[in-house]
Scaffold this active site. Structure first.
Site, PDB file in Angstrom:
ATOM      1  N   ALA A 229     -15.584   2.374   4.632  1.00  0.00           N
ATOM      2  CA  ALA A 229     -15.186   1.917   3.302  1.00  0.00           C
ATOM      3  C   ALA A 229     -16.375   2.109   2.376  1.00  0.00           C
ATOM      4  CB  ALA A 229     -14.751   0.456   3.331  1.00  0.00           C
TER       5      ALA A 229
ATOM      6  N   ARG B  58      -7.076   4.565   1.814  1.00  0.00           N
ATOM      7  CA  ARG B  58      -6.491   3.242   2.023  1.00  0.00           C
ATOM      8  C   ARG B  58      -5.311   2.996   1.081  1.00  0.00           C
ATOM      9  NH1 ARG B  58      -7.363  -2.270   0.350  1.00  0.00           N
ATOM     10  NH2 ARG B  58      -6.933  -3.700   2.091  1.00  0.00           N
TER      11      ARG B  58
ATOM     12  N   HIS C 293       0.808  -1.225   0.000  1.00  0.00           N
ATOM     13  CA  HIS C 293       0.000   0.000   0.000  1.00  0.00           C
ATOM     14  C   HIS C 293       0.843   1.278   0.000  1.00  0.00           C
ATOM     15  CE1 HIS C 293      -3.977  -1.939   1.625  1.00  0.00           C
ATOM     16  NE2 HIS C 293      -3.389  -2.663   0.697  1.00  0.00           N
TER      17      HIS C 293
ATOM     18  N   ASP D  50      -1.879   3.576   3.111  1.00  0.00           N
ATOM     19  CA  ASP D  50      -1.834   3.350   4.559  1.00  0.00           C
ATOM     20  C   ASP D  50      -0.728   2.385   4.979  1.00  0.00           C
ATOM     21  OD1 ASP D  50      -2.758   0.823   3.882  1.00  0.00           O
ATOM     22  OD2 ASP D  50      -4.658   1.001   4.942  1.00  0.00           O
TER      23      ASP D  50
ATOM     24  N   ASP E 241     -22.681   3.251   5.444  1.00  0.00           N
ATOM     25  CA  ASP E 241     -23.965   2.589   5.295  1.00  0.00           C
ATOM     26  C   ASP E 241     -24.106   1.299   6.092  1.00  0.00           C
ATOM     27  OD1 ASP E 241     -22.201   1.020   3.889  1.00  0.00           O
ATOM     28  OD2 ASP E 241     -23.045   1.455   1.916  1.00  0.00           O
TER      29      ASP E 241
ATOM     30  N   GLU F 100     -19.621   1.403  10.855  1.00  0.00           N
ATOM     31  CA  GLU F 100     -19.506   2.703  10.202  1.00  0.00           C
ATOM     32  C   GLU F 100     -20.424   3.741  10.847  1.00  0.00           C
ATOM     33  OE1 GLU F 100     -18.242   1.591   5.643  1.00  0.00           O
ATOM     34  OE2 GLU F 100     -20.350   1.354   6.213  1.00  0.00           O
TER      35      GLU F 100
ATOM     36  N   TYR G  51     -19.553   4.003   1.167  1.00  0.00           N
ATOM     37  CA  TYR G  51     -20.515   4.882   1.808  1.00  0.00           C
ATOM     38  C   TYR G  51     -20.645   4.521   3.293  1.00  0.00           C
ATOM     39  CZ  TYR G  51     -21.628   5.472  -3.108  1.00  0.00           C
ATOM     40  OH  TYR G  51     -21.538   5.689  -4.457  1.00  0.00           O
TER      41      TYR G  51
END
Length: 533
Positions: free
Chosen positions: A339, A298, A214, A233, A343, A380, A341
């Protein structure tokens, strides 16, 4: 908010293969009654090719003005797309990472493992020069020579910028990581066209974090003349780094900025002047002005100026929710708490580092046991992030009861995750191909496709379903567009798994380590684009 839906997303499951290389995330499914005691889901990002010794580079470090070995086209399997003629222009690259169609009408390609910049004639694939970038350290995973961008005034000053990992301990002669201090820097070079060499190196910023995972590493000049850089990250909270805390939400103090301590620059998009200094109009975030333009990322491997002049990024998600983001100054893009939305769908943040000294004794493959042992799991909806910016689109958002175990990818289960692994992002700004002007083109790794994205009038979501083009069993790493808009030049990874056309996963890539030419010859290019429901 518009969410892209798909009816043919491949499912995914638990995988124990390649534990040292593939990132993880946790879904709500993992703690459900249906889940087994081995509660691990791997993400779409795949292990890079094994490190090569200097003598094993697939491209000679001293090739000039010669053609590579002839390509046996009779045995090749090539992508196809109505309205395009496809051919392999060159091959045998050592993990090509970045490609640019230069104002000198030459293709510039960085080779991550080769630690070099290769110049290619776009007409016939002739290798014109291969220039070693001094000081690059490459020993494992995703480190090495990464992003590159030519100065907007390149024709006059010959300047280019490259990003790469280096050994701050000057341990470049060692093959061991025991004493390695892997960091990242961005260096400006001056190209001498008479000798086809790069000279006069100037480090515009150094001491950035570097990792085996990453790093992101994309560079782009914005319409404002500033230099943007994506830094991931560092692969923390997963695999061999699972006990390390993700710093994507960490912001620097004024003292750290004054001391040029860039440790907090992880999971960020940076914005800087061409000399590496902090622009006067950079956002002030929590009282501190730094290079940070946006945070909460990320692994943003795509970076491009969009049709509205704003910057856009394409970003790897965990097991779901790859993202395309419109970058807003000071914006928080959620990772690792969100990650896609916000939701409460198929993602929640399981923070292994919260176990403290007990973490190394825990099995990161067993989430249920980890949570029982005190590992923090956060939904979230449980976080309130100031300045959170939702994505333009996700690939793909799936429900909390999505069955990640229903797949046909075998031990390469992560290839069947509902993700695509976006590796780059480019703006098509020509009228040559009807209907393409102002659209974004996004190459993908595991999906083996190039997606065409059409933004809505507000530039905050997509106006149409993405078009899937040039379907293949390749890992598309990056693309460049000819000045007349007639040709796409696409580079592919040298190795790694991808989705198989007939379903499942494959490691037999069609065109590994290659430069492909997709030339528009006319015809129907509607690409089955449909309205978003």
């Amino acid at each position: 908010m518009k969410v892209i839906k798909t009816s043919n997303i491949l499912a995914t499951t638990f995988s124990l293969l390649l534990l040292t290389m593939m990132p993880t995330t946790i879904t709500n499914y993992l703690s459900s009654p249906q889940s087994s005691s081995l509660n691990l889901v791997y993400s779409q990002e795949t292990p890079e090719a094994a490190p090569m010794n200097d003598n094993d580079s697939r491209v000679s470090q001293n090739i000039t003005s010669q053609q590579q070995q002839p390509i046996n086209t009779a045995s090749l399997q090539l992508p196809s797309q109505e309205g395009f003629k496809v051919r392999v222009l060159a091959s045998n690259f050592s993990e090509p990472h970045n490609i640019i169609y230069g104002p000198d009408n030459i293709l510039w390609i960085t080779e991550r493992l080769g630690k070099s910049i290769t110049l290619v004639d776009p007409n016939n694939g002739t290798i014109l020069s291969n220039m070693t970038v001094p000081g690059v350290h490459q020993s494992g995973g995703q480190d090495g020579l990464m992003g590159m961008v030519l100065d907007p005034n390149f024709n006059n000053n010959g300047q280019l910028y490259v990003a790469y990992t280096y050994d701050a301990a000057n341990n470049s002669s060692s093959n061991s990581d025991n004493e390695l201090e892997r960091l990242t820097k961005i260096t400006r070079f001056t190209f001498d066209k008479t000798t086809s060499t790069i000279n006069e190196p100037v480090d515009i910023i150094s001491g950035l974090q570097g990792s085996i995972d990453h790093n992101s590493g994309r560079l782009a000049f914005g319409s404002d003349g500033k230099l943007y850089y994506t830094i991931g990250d560092q692969g923390k909270n997963q695999l061999s780094l699972y006990c390390q805390d993700i710093e994507a939400q960490t912001l620097p103090t004024a003292e750290e900025v004054a001391n040029q301590n860039w440790t907090a620059y992880q999971g960020k998009v940076l914005r800087m002047n061409p000399d590496g200094s902090i622009p006067e109009d950079n956002p002030v975030i929590e009282g501190v002005q730094s290079h940070i333009f946006t945070f909460g990322h990320r692994n943003p491997q795509g970076l491009a100026v969009g049709p509205d002049g704003n910057m856009y990024a394409a970003e790897h998600g965990p097991n779901s929710d790859d993202e395309v983001n419109r970058l807003q100054a000071g914006g928080n893009y959620g990772w690792p708490y969100i990650a896609g939305y916000q939701d409460d769908q198929a993602y929640r943040y399981v923070n292994w580092s919260s176990a403290g000294e007990q973490c190394p004794q825990l099995d990161s493959r067993n989430v249920t046991a980890g949570i029982e042992a005190g590992v923090l799991a956060v939904k979230e909806s449980e976080v309130n992030l100031p300045n959170f910016v939702p994505p333009v689109a996700t690939f793909f958002t799936v429900a909390s009861d999505y069955n990640f175990t229903d797949h046909n990818c075998g031990q390469l289960a992560y290839i069947c995750n509902p993700t695509i692994a976006p590796s780059s992002l480019r703006l098509y700004d020509s009228d040559t191909i009807p209907g393409w002007n102002g659209t974004l083109l996004m190459p993908t790794l595991k999906a083996g496709k190039i997606y065409q994205l059409i933004l809505d009038d507000n530039r905050t979501s997509l106006a149409l379903e993405p078009a899937e083009m040039f379907k293949s069993e390749n890992r598309y790493r990056d693309l460049a567009i000819s000045p007349d808009g007639s040709t796409l030049f696409v580079i592919t990874d040298s190795s790694g798994p991808a989705q198989a056309i007939g379903g499942g996963a494959t490691t037999e890539l069609w065109n590994p380590g290659s430069l492909l030419e997709f030339k528009y010859v006319g015809g129907n290019n509607n690409n089955n684009i449909t309205e978003i429901q």
